[in-house]
Design a protein around this motif. Structure first.
Motif, PDB file in Angstrom:
ATOM      1  N   THR A 103       0.195  13.973  12.166  1.00  0.00           N
ATOM      2  CA  THR A 103      -0.874  12.976  12.106  1.00  0.00           C
ATOM      3  C   THR A 103      -2.213  13.585  12.538  1.00  0.00           C
ATOM      4  OG1 THR A 103       0.711  11.216  12.594  1.00  0.00           O
ATOM      5  CG2 THR A 103      -1.615  10.716  12.965  1.00  0.00           C
ATOM      6  N   LYS A 106      -3.484  15.968   9.785  1.00  0.00           N
ATOM      7  CA  LYS A 106      -4.085  15.248   8.654  1.00  0.00           C
ATOM      8  C   LYS A 106      -5.482  14.753   9.011  1.00  0.00           C
ATOM      9  CE  LYS A 106       0.054  13.691   6.281  1.00  0.00           C
ATOM     10  NZ  LYS A 106       0.860  12.537   5.860  1.00  0.00           N
ATOM     11  N   GLU A 107      -5.661  14.270  10.230  1.00  0.00           N
ATOM     12  CA  GLU A 107      -6.974  13.789  10.660  1.00  0.00           C
ATOM     13  C   GLU A 107      -7.974  14.942  10.723  1.00  0.00           C
ATOM     14  OE1 GLU A 107      -9.960  11.165  11.861  1.00  0.00           O
ATOM     15  OE2 GLU A 107      -8.051  10.842  10.863  1.00  0.00           O
ATOM     16  N   ASP A 109      -7.875  17.686   8.949  1.00  0.00           N
ATOM     17  CA  ASP A 109      -8.176  18.050   7.563  1.00  0.00           C
ATOM     18  C   ASP A 109      -9.185  17.082   6.953  1.00  0.00           C
ATOM     19  OD1 ASP A 109      -6.533  20.258   7.579  1.00  0.00           O
ATOM     20  OD2 ASP A 109      -4.864  19.254   6.563  1.00  0.00           O
ATOM     21  N   ARG A 110      -9.024  15.789   7.245  1.00  0.00           N
ATOM     22  CA  ARG A 110      -9.955  14.783   6.716  1.00  0.00           C
ATOM     23  C   ARG A 110     -11.361  15.024   7.261  1.00  0.00           C
ATOM     24  NH1 ARG A 110     -12.506  10.566   8.234  1.00  0.00           N
ATOM     25  NH2 ARG A 110     -11.592  10.497  10.301  1.00  0.00           N
ATOM     26  N   ILE A 111     -11.468  15.303   8.559  1.00  0.00           N
ATOM     27  CA  ILE A 111     -12.769  15.559   9.172  1.00  0.00           C
ATOM     28  C   ILE A 111     -13.401  16.815   8.584  1.00  0.00           C
ATOM     29  CG2 ILE A 111     -13.891  16.208  11.343  1.00  0.00           C
ATOM     30  CD1 ILE A 111     -11.851  14.326  12.736  1.00  0.00           C
ATOM     31  N   ARG A 113     -12.920  18.090   5.601  1.00  0.00           N
ATOM     32  CA  ARG A 113     -13.371  17.797   4.228  1.00  0.00           C
ATOM     33  C   ARG A 113     -14.685  17.036   4.245  1.00  0.00           C
ATOM     34  NH1 ARG A 113      -7.979  16.595   3.412  1.00  0.00           N
ATOM     35  NH2 ARG A 113      -8.409  14.382   3.542  1.00  0.00           N
ATOM     36  N   GLU A 114     -14.790  16.040   5.129  1.00  0.00           N
ATOM     37  CA  GLU A 114     -16.038  15.276   5.213  1.00  0.00           C
ATOM     38  C   GLU A 114     -17.203  16.148   5.661  1.00  0.00           C
ATOM     39  OE1 GLU A 114     -15.512  11.872   7.694  1.00  0.00           O
ATOM     40  OE2 GLU A 114     -14.149  10.887   6.289  1.00  0.00           O
ATOM     41  N   THR A 115     -16.948  17.040   6.597  1.00  0.00           N
ATOM     42  CA  THR A 115     -17.999  17.936   7.090  1.00  0.00           C
ATOM     43  C   THR A 115     -18.464  18.865   5.974  1.00  0.00           C
ATOM     44  OG1 THR A 115     -17.041  17.851   9.302  1.00  0.00           O
ATOM     45  CG2 THR A 115     -18.568  19.657   8.841  1.00  0.00           C
ATOM     46  N   ARG A 117     -18.268  18.286   2.792  1.00  0.00           N
ATOM     47  CA  ARG A 117     -18.939  17.462   1.790  1.00  0.00           C
ATOM     48  C   ARG A 117     -20.365  17.158   2.204  1.00  0.00           C
ATOM     49  NH1 ARG A 117     -15.822  12.648   1.538  1.00  0.00           N
ATOM     50  NH2 ARG A 117     -14.155  14.009   0.858  1.00  0.00           N
TER      51      ARG A 117
END
Length: 123
Positions: A103, A106-107, A109-111, A113-115, A117
């Motif tokens: 968990t 995954k969090e 990785d999400r952060i 990706r947003e950074t 982007r």
């Protein structure tokens, strides 16, 4: 479907029986019998143990990756947890520990990706 209400000792005996039934058939003398699993998982829901192979299947990666992470403290951005139990040169992880690590991974990785982007210049 069947429901079995077993005490802890009965559940361990059933787990041993099922484990031994899953072992491959050996072509050895009849007195050679495969050994039972020395440490059986805790059978309460959500409290089981995973070995290296089980952990790799659970995370969708190779067992060699899990062994490497354990030996080298990887991945560097989010180190894999140390084994919960080590018995007879085998590593075991408690399932909730692996779920929490996945968990968190995954969090992260999400952060990331947003950074990435946000860091891209818009045309």
């Amino acid at each position: 479907m069947a429901r079995l209400d077993l005490d802890h000792a009965g559940a361990l005996r059933l787990a041993t029986l099922l484990y031994n039934a899953c072992l491959p058939v050996r072509r050895e003398p009849s007195d050679a019998r495969p050994e039972a699993l020395p440490v059986l998982p805790d059978l309460r829901p959500g409290q089981g143990f995973l070995d290296t192979q089980g952990t790799a299947r659970y995370l969708g990666t190779a067992a060699s990756t899990i062994r490497s992470w354990t030996a080298r403290g990887g991945p560097k951005h989010h180190p894999f947890p140390h084994p919960t139990l080590r018995h007879q040169r085998r590593n075991y992880w408690c399932l909730p520990v692996i779920e929490q690590w996945r968990t968190e991974e995954k969090e992260l990785d999400r952060i990331a990706r947003e950074t990435r982007r946000r860091g891209r210049p818009t045309s």
